[in-house]
Design an enzyme around this catalytic site. Structure first.
Site, PDB file in Angstrom:
ATOM      1  N   ASP A 144      28.955  37.235  46.424  1.00  0.00           N
ATOM      2  CA  ASP A 144      29.741  38.328  45.851  1.00  0.00           C
ATOM      3  C   ASP A 144      28.880  39.588  45.823  1.00  0.00           C
ATOM      4  O   ASP A 144      28.003  39.738  44.979  1.00  0.00           O
ATOM      5  CB  ASP A 144      30.181  37.923  44.431  1.00  0.00           C
ATOM      6  CG  ASP A 144      30.961  39.024  43.728  1.00  0.00           C
ATOM      7  OD1 ASP A 144      31.004  40.161  44.237  1.00  0.00           O
ATOM      8  OD2 ASP A 144      31.527  38.736  42.655  1.00  0.00           O
TER       9      ASP A 144
ATOM     10  N   THR B  35      51.097  42.814  49.005  1.00  0.00           N
ATOM     11  CA  THR B  35      51.826  43.957  49.574  1.00  0.00           C
ATOM     12  C   THR B  35      50.895  44.948  50.282  1.00  0.00           C
ATOM     13  O   THR B  35      51.046  45.215  51.468  1.00  0.00           O
ATOM     14  CB  THR B  35      52.623  44.706  48.481  1.00  0.00           C
ATOM     15  OG1 THR B  35      53.460  43.778  47.829  1.00  0.00           O
ATOM     16  CG2 THR B  35      53.448  45.838  49.081  1.00  0.00           C
TER      17      THR B  35
ATOM     18  N   LYS C 201      33.840  48.391  45.195  1.00  0.00           N
ATOM     19  CA  LYS C 201      33.025  49.471  44.631  1.00  0.00           C
ATOM     20  C   LYS C 201      32.571  50.493  45.685  1.00  0.00           C
ATOM     21  O   LYS C 201      33.384  51.250  46.186  1.00  0.00           O
ATOM     22  CB  LYS C 201      31.844  48.885  43.864  1.00  0.00           C
ATOM     23  CG  LYS C 201      32.321  48.114  42.603  1.00  0.00           C
ATOM     24  CD  LYS C 201      31.203  47.850  41.641  1.00  0.00           C
ATOM     25  CE  LYS C 201      31.603  46.982  40.480  1.00  0.00           C
ATOM     26  NZ  LYS C 201      32.028  47.696  39.297  1.00  0.00           N
TER      27      LYS C 201
ATOM     28  N   PHE D  45      29.415  37.291  37.036  1.00  0.00           N
ATOM     29  CA  PHE D  45      30.670  38.027  36.833  1.00  0.00           C
ATOM     30  C   PHE D  45      31.337  38.175  38.193  1.00  0.00           C
ATOM     31  O   PHE D  45      30.759  38.729  39.118  1.00  0.00           O
ATOM     32  CB  PHE D  45      30.396  39.415  36.231  1.00  0.00           C
ATOM     33  CG  PHE D  45      31.660  40.162  35.884  1.00  0.00           C
ATOM     34  CD1 PHE D  45      32.146  40.173  34.580  1.00  0.00           C
ATOM     35  CD2 PHE D  45      32.382  40.852  36.854  1.00  0.00           C
ATOM     36  CE1 PHE D  45      33.329  40.843  34.257  1.00  0.00           C
ATOM     37  CE2 PHE D  45      33.558  41.525  36.537  1.00  0.00           C
ATOM     38  CZ  PHE D  45      34.028  41.529  35.238  1.00  0.00           C
TER      39      PHE D  45
HETATM   40  C1  LIG Z   1      29.836  41.255  41.096  1.00  0.00           C
HETATM   41  C2  LIG Z   1      31.243  41.652  40.756  1.00  0.00           C
HETATM   42  N1  LIG Z   1      32.266  40.934  41.244  1.00  0.00           N
HETATM   43  C3  LIG Z   1      33.539  41.261  40.983  1.00  0.00           C
HETATM   44  C4  LIG Z   1      33.845  42.335  40.189  1.00  0.00           C
HETATM   45  C5  LIG Z   1      35.269  42.667  39.892  1.00  0.00           C
HETATM   46  O1  LIG Z   1      35.630  43.855  40.517  1.00  0.00           O
HETATM   47  P1  LIG Z   1      36.891  44.681  39.994  1.00  0.00           P
HETATM   48  O2  LIG Z   1      36.518  45.230  38.655  1.00  0.00           O
HETATM   49  O3  LIG Z   1      37.080  45.735  41.037  1.00  0.00           O
HETATM   50  O4  LIG Z   1      38.037  43.755  39.930  1.00  0.00           O
HETATM   51  C6  LIG Z   1      32.812  43.113  39.657  1.00  0.00           C
HETATM   52  C7  LIG Z   1      33.109  44.257  38.786  1.00  0.00           C
HETATM   53  O5  LIG Z   1      32.283  44.852  38.173  1.00  0.00           O
HETATM   54  C8  LIG Z   1      31.480  42.760  39.945  1.00  0.00           C
HETATM   55  O6  LIG Z   1      30.446  43.454  39.451  1.00  0.00           O
END
Ligand SMILES: Cc1ncc(COP(=O)(O)O)c(C=O)c1O
Length: 501
Positions: free
Chosen positions: A327, A382, A358, A218
């Protein structure tokens, strides 16, 4: 504070009874719930209504006339929330083991953060949100240095702030494509044809490059990120996407130490597939410019892989000239017991880019020098983040250091994982696959329906939990979740489990 030698089970046996007092406060007899000097929070959950209660329901109805409320759980009273406790509008006080989808670093209303917000010197930052890529405030450089760059992963000297996790990955992908094309051309100046075709979405200006991602990963919900997100259909349905390669992520057996041989085979299979896909997509004319991966697949069900898997994957990216993007949006910021989860891998060669959001309060990504575009406005929007968040983050990092919170996470994490092992032994018909690093833990429930019911049952007993994958529960407490909170959580979770036949 609880004696650290006590397990949650011995806490259970020490309890004369787990009872609700007249006010509905849960009490654990004979065991002090906390060291009063240690924090500023209250004494355990206190439930007055089912959740959502009547006030939450009324607010949900009102909001429903303005926007979709299908994902709203309940309405919160953030003013009354403290430390590890989230208070809702009906006056229910719950131990928060989910923390706004893993994004509260040091608990609610931490006094140090309140002080920062009350400081008149920070007023202008709050009142005047600046366009950071164009007109940054005079304090910006200093704050990045004492904040984000002070915890930069090894080998990454630069940082770009962004608004959210998706926005961070989206721009990290763009940086990868720009880097890749610059490398291919041997310089960064486009031909006139590249310039004109780029405006109408055609090659060669918009080249057919790809990002390889993993099944169960994700990375966000914006269009580029969504093409690398492979968790639930509901997140992707009806949205056009890119034809980018998707590799299998290892499906390991837990506990990992018990299945090393089988797991190593599974990881080898996945790595072979990665190399095959890189070759196939090159032949298709859509070369893989970068690989994106989470250190622990979180939304996808808390799927782990070994440090060796990640080191080998890093080797593959090097061999094929693809960028390696880690990520850390969900894993970063300390919950695994190290500030960055990928520090557990012992990478010889650092990642090229590490994205975060987060617990870091601001989104963004760290990157190597070579990923910095040499022209303005290529990676731009922006706000480019929010400087108020950088100001708060500096204080969060100071608290993490002075209160030695990463060590606390390791201690609480040990209690949590041990407790989860014991619970899965006690309820084998319900639970399996307890797993985790630090307090970043999870457990599987027998099926999705039971998992969802268990989360609601626990909530009505005063513990907020979140699901992930098809049937897992993920535990995502704040870094101030101490051992006594862990014991308390395990006791209540045990009570909720006991009510399932
Ligand atoms: C591993 C990971 N990457 C990206 C995201 C996307 O973050 P956002 O919800 O702040 O767009 C999340 C969200 O839970 C995530 O867990």
């Amino acid at each position: 504070m609880l004696n650290s030698a006590l397990t949650w089970r011995s806490v259970l046996s020490l309890r004369v009874s787990s009872r609700l007092s007249a006010q509905g406060t849960r009490q654990i007899s004979q065991v002090p719930l906390k060291n009063l000097n240690e924090d500023f929070e209250c004494e355990g959950p206190c439930m007055r209504t089912e959740v959502p209660g009547p006030k939450s329901k009324a607010l949900q109805k009102q909001l429903g006339e303005m926007q979709s409320v299908m994902s709203v759980n309940f309405f919160c009273d953030y003013e009354k929330s403290r430390g590890n406790y989230l208070v809702d509008v009906d006056g229910n006080r719950m131990l928060d083991v989910y923390t706004q989808i893993a994004s509260i670093p040091i608990g609610y209303n931490h006094p140090a953060l309140i002080k920062v917000m009350m400081n008149p010197q920070n007023m202008s930052t709050l009142v005047n949100r600046s366009a950071l890529g164009m007109l940054p405030p005079k304090e910006f450089t200093g704050k990045l240095g004492e904040g984000l760059l002070s915890v930069a992963p090894k080998g990454l000297s630069r940082v770009q702030t962004m608004a959210c996790g998706s926005c961070s990955n989206e721009n990290a992908y763009k940086s990868i494509f720009i880097w890749y094309r610059t490398k291919q051309r041997g310089h960064s100046d486009p031909t006139p044809e590249e310039s004109t075709t780029s405006v109408i979405n055609q090659a060669p200006g918009c080249p057919d490059l790809s990002i390889l991602s993993f099944m169960g990963g994700f990375h966000g919900r914006t269009l580029g990120c969504l093409a690398t997100t492979h968790t639930k259909a509901i997140q992707k349905l009806d949205v056009p996407s890119f034809d980018w390669p998707i590799a299998p992520f290892p499906r390991l057996r837990y506990p990992l130490e018990q299945y090393e041989r089988e797991n190593a085979q599974e990881e080898s299979r996945c790595l072979e597939e990665v190399e095959d896909l890189i070759t196939k997509w090159a032949l298709k004319g859509k070369p893989v410019a970068g690989i994106v991966i989470e250190p622990i697949q979180a939304e996808g069900g808390d799927n782990h892989a070994s440090p060796e898997f990640f080191r080998k994957l890093r080797g593959i990216t090097k061999k094929h000239g693809c960028a390696f993007l880690v990520d850390e949006v969900q894993t970063g910021g300390g919950a695994t017991g190290k500030f960055w989860a990928h520090e557990h891998w012992g990478l010889g060669d650092p990642a090229d880019i590490v994205s975060f959001s987060k617990k870091m309060l601001t989104g963004g990504f760290y990157y190597k020098d070579s990923f910095q575009p040499d022209k303005p406005m290529r990676i731009f929007n922006t706000w480019m983040g929010d400087h108020t968040r950088n100001v708060l983050l500096s204080e969060v990092l100071r608290v993490i250091k002075t209160e030695n919170l990463l060590e606390e996470v390791k201690q609480s994490g040990k209690v949590m994982l041990q407790g989860l092992y014991e619970l899965q032994e006690k309820y084998p018909h319900l639970l399996s696959k307890a797993r985790g690093l630090g307090t970043f833990c999870a457990i599987d429930v027998k099926d999705e329906d039971t998992r969802n019911k268990l989360i609601i049952k626990a909530r009505n007993k005063g513990v907020v939990l979140g699901g992930c994958g098809d049937r897992s529960i993920r535990f995502r407490p704040a870094l101030v979740f101490k051992r006594h909170h862990t014991h308390l959580f395990l006791n209540i979770f045990n009570e909720a489990l006991a009510e399932f036949k």
